[in-house]
Design a protein around this motif. Structure first.
Motif, short mmCIF file in Angstrom:
data_model
loop_
_atom_site.label_atom_id
_atom_site.label_comp_id
_atom_site.label_asym_id
_atom_site.label_seq_id
_atom_site.Cartn_x
_atom_site.Cartn_y
_atom_site.Cartn_z
N PRO A 144 -13.74 -11.67 19.45
CA PRO A 144 -13.22 -10.57 20.27
C PRO A 144 -14.30 -9.51 20.49
O PRO A 144 -15.00 -9.12 19.55
CB PRO A 144 -12.09 -10.00 19.41
N ILE A 145 -14.46 -9.08 21.74
CA ILE A 145 -15.37 -7.99 22.08
C ILE A 145 -14.48 -6.77 22.25
O ILE A 145 -13.75 -6.64 23.23
CB ILE A 145 -16.16 -8.32 23.36
N ARG A 146 -14.48 -5.91 21.24
CA ARG A 146 -13.41 -4.92 21.12
C ARG A 146 -13.45 -3.85 22.21
O ARG A 146 -12.41 -3.36 22.62
CB ARG A 146 -13.45 -4.29 19.73
N VAL A 147 -14.65 -3.49 22.68
CA VAL A 147 -14.72 -2.35 23.60
C VAL A 147 -13.91 -2.57 24.87
O VAL A 147 -13.46 -1.61 25.48
CB VAL A 147 -16.17 -1.96 23.97
N ASN A 148 -13.74 -3.82 25.30
CA ASN A 148 -12.97 -3.99 26.54
C ASN A 148 -12.08 -5.23 26.55
O ASN A 148 -11.75 -5.74 27.62
CB ASN A 148 -13.90 -3.97 27.76
N ASP A 149 -11.68 -5.67 25.34
CA ASP A 149 -10.69 -6.76 25.24
C ASP A 149 -11.11 -8.04 25.95
O ASP A 149 -10.28 -8.77 26.49
CB ASP A 149 -9.32 -6.32 25.78
N THR A 150 -12.41 -8.29 26.00
CA THR A 150 -12.86 -9.60 26.42
C THR A 150 -13.12 -10.43 25.16
O THR A 150 -13.06 -9.92 24.04
CB THR A 150 -14.15 -9.51 27.26
N ILE A 151 -13.38 -11.71 25.36
CA ILE A 151 -13.71 -12.57 24.22
C ILE A 151 -14.91 -13.44 24.58
O ILE A 151 -15.17 -13.70 25.77
CB ILE A 151 -12.55 -13.49 23.82
N MET A 152 -15.62 -13.89 23.56
CA MET A 152 -16.62 -14.93 23.76
C MET A 152 -16.12 -16.18 23.05
O MET A 152 -15.85 -16.16 21.85
CB MET A 152 -18.00 -14.55 23.26
N VAL A 153 -15.96 -17.26 23.82
CA VAL A 153 -15.61 -18.56 23.26
C VAL A 153 -16.92 -19.28 22.92
O VAL A 153 -17.80 -19.39 23.78
CB VAL A 153 -14.82 -19.41 24.27
N VAL A 154 -17.06 -19.73 21.68
CA VAL A 154 -18.28 -20.42 21.25
C VAL A 154 -17.97 -21.90 21.02
O VAL A 154 -17.00 -22.23 20.33
CB VAL A 154 -18.85 -19.80 19.95
N GLY A 155 -18.77 -22.75 21.63
CA GLY A 155 -18.57 -24.19 21.47
C GLY A 155 -19.82 -24.88 20.97
O GLY A 155 -20.94 -24.43 21.23
N GLN A 156 -19.61 -25.98 20.25
CA GLN A 156 -20.73 -26.80 19.78
C GLN A 156 -20.82 -28.05 20.65
O GLN A 156 -19.81 -28.71 20.92
CB GLN A 156 -20.52 -27.19 18.32
N LEU A 157 -22.02 -28.38 21.08
CA LEU A 157 -22.24 -29.55 21.91
C LEU A 157 -21.89 -30.83 21.14
O LEU A 157 -22.36 -31.04 20.03
CB LEU A 157 -23.72 -29.60 22.34
N GLU A 158 -21.04 -31.67 21.77
CA GLU A 158 -20.75 -32.98 21.20
C GLU A 158 -21.34 -34.10 22.07
O GLU A 158 -21.74 -35.13 21.54
CB GLU A 158 -19.23 -33.18 21.13
N HIS A 159 -21.33 -33.90 23.39
CA HIS A 159 -21.81 -34.92 24.33
C HIS A 159 -22.60 -34.24 25.44
O HIS A 159 -22.20 -33.19 25.93
CB HIS A 159 -20.63 -35.65 24.97
N LEU A 160 -23.68 -34.87 25.85
CA LEU A 160 -24.49 -34.35 26.96
C LEU A 160 -24.79 -35.49 27.92
O LEU A 160 -25.27 -36.55 27.51
CB LEU A 160 -25.80 -33.76 26.42
N PHE A 161 -24.47 -35.28 29.20
CA PHE A 161 -24.74 -36.26 30.25
C PHE A 161 -25.68 -35.62 31.27
O PHE A 161 -25.43 -34.50 31.73
CB PHE A 161 -23.45 -36.68 30.94
N LEU A 162 -26.73 -36.33 31.64
CA LEU A 162 -27.64 -35.83 32.66
C LEU A 162 -28.28 -37.01 33.39
O LEU A 162 -28.27 -38.13 32.88
CB LEU A 162 -28.69 -34.89 32.06
N PRO A 163 -28.82 -36.77 34.60
CA PRO A 163 -29.41 -37.88 35.35
C PRO A 163 -30.59 -38.49 34.58
O PRO A 163 -31.30 -37.78 33.85
CB PRO A 163 -29.89 -37.22 36.64
#
Lengths: 211, 211
Positions: A144-163
């Motif tokens: 939670p980013i308290r000053v303005n009620d936003t949030i940061m969602v943090v994710g861990q990479l499980e799969h990566l696809f690229l050309p």
């Protein structure tokens, strides 16, 4: 031109939104894909994806869960723990932008916006088939980013696809060659052209400032 | 090409750093300016600035305070509560990149890298004179990201400087016309070219997907 905090507070709301969303510079153009446990898919354009670490590989993005249509994305991530990050390319900017319309929760933005769900490696959340680079992530933290009620969602990479030919031997990608898209403000889209590349900077290797 | 989490863990460290720093897409090129209470200035290139809100105007950026030269920036922000965000332009990419070298704390990257301190509106932290768009911010929050000991520093806009002709009547900026720079990975720099602009997306206004 100088604008104080007060000047900006006194600016018309829409003009202020456009300006303040632009002044941090170019932003990455990505689509966040999710699916509820009931099978309802959701796709949201997000310009706030940020790299947090490489080993393990972590990424975050910002949302305002109470105020936006993107709350469906947030609800799906809370419920299932998984989401995808998919690069936007010049070929589907208009469709990606259209995901920001306030669709009802029962509508999948994939279908409404002409983009294709793709399932890979038994991952729960849908990837965007039209996207050349896509990441499957597991939620690991919600800040939670308290000053303005936003949030940061943090994710861990499980799969990566690229050309196949996108990465060179050093691990570099040319985002311009991939027709990758940058965003400024709320609705301006940019193509990218690689112009410079430097080695790891060392104190002893002063660049030629006169060039 | 498919890379699993395990494949990425098994990749050579430098190649992994290059790749994982690239896969979130284009990043904004900014310099963070600070000054200690003793008058020692510091300048650090940061590609993780993110917009958090427009009213009040909040911005954040990510750092790893324990591991980097950028900890001098963090120490100054903790001590004084103020910092600046300054856009990087094509004319000084090399100098901006050089701020990432591990200079001793007693060295000012302004001087070492050929950039000019500028003081405006009695603000404590130095702006970069060569930058066309610059923001003075007050620290309002420091968020620990627990999974990997990084932090997000959150600042509130106090002052905004931009070229007289940069903003149109709607509050839009053309980052390409300003020779603004994007970053991919750790050391690749991109110019920007505006190619599309759309109105606020509405469910009832379907784009032409066939184009």
């Amino acid at each position: 031109m100088y604008l104080s905090k007060q000047d900006i507070e006194n600016t018309d709301r829409v003009k202020r939104l456009n300006l303040i969303n632009s002044v941090s510079g170019i932003k990455p153009g990505n689509l966040i894909g999710t699916k509820s446990n009931n099978g309802q898919t959701n796709l949201a354009i997000i310009s706030s994806v940020v790299h947090l670490g490489s080993n393990p590989a972590y990424f975050g993005f910002i949302m305002r869960p109470q105020k936006e249509v993107r709350r469906h994305t947030y609800e799906n991530i809370l419920e299932t723990g998984h989401f995808t990050i998919n690069h936007i390319h010049t070929s589907f900017i208009d469709r990606a932008h259209y995901t920001s319309a306030k669709f009802d929760k029962s509508v999948s933005e994939f279908e409404a916006c002409g983009l294709t769900e793709e399932y890979k490696e038994d991952f729960h959340a849908p990837f965007v088939q039209e996207s050349l680079l896509k990441i499957g992530l597991k939620r690991v933290e919600v800040l939670p980013i308290r000053v303005n009620d936003t949030i940061m969602v943090v994710g861990q990479l499980e799969h990566l696809f690229l050309p196949d030919d996108a990465m060179d031997a050093r691990g570099y990608l040319d985002l311009g060659n991939m027709d990758n898209v940058g965003i400024s403000g709320l609705n301006s889209y940019y193509t990218l052209n690689k112009v410079d590349e430097f080695p790891y900077a060392r104190v002893t290797e002063t660049p030629d400032f006169s060039r």
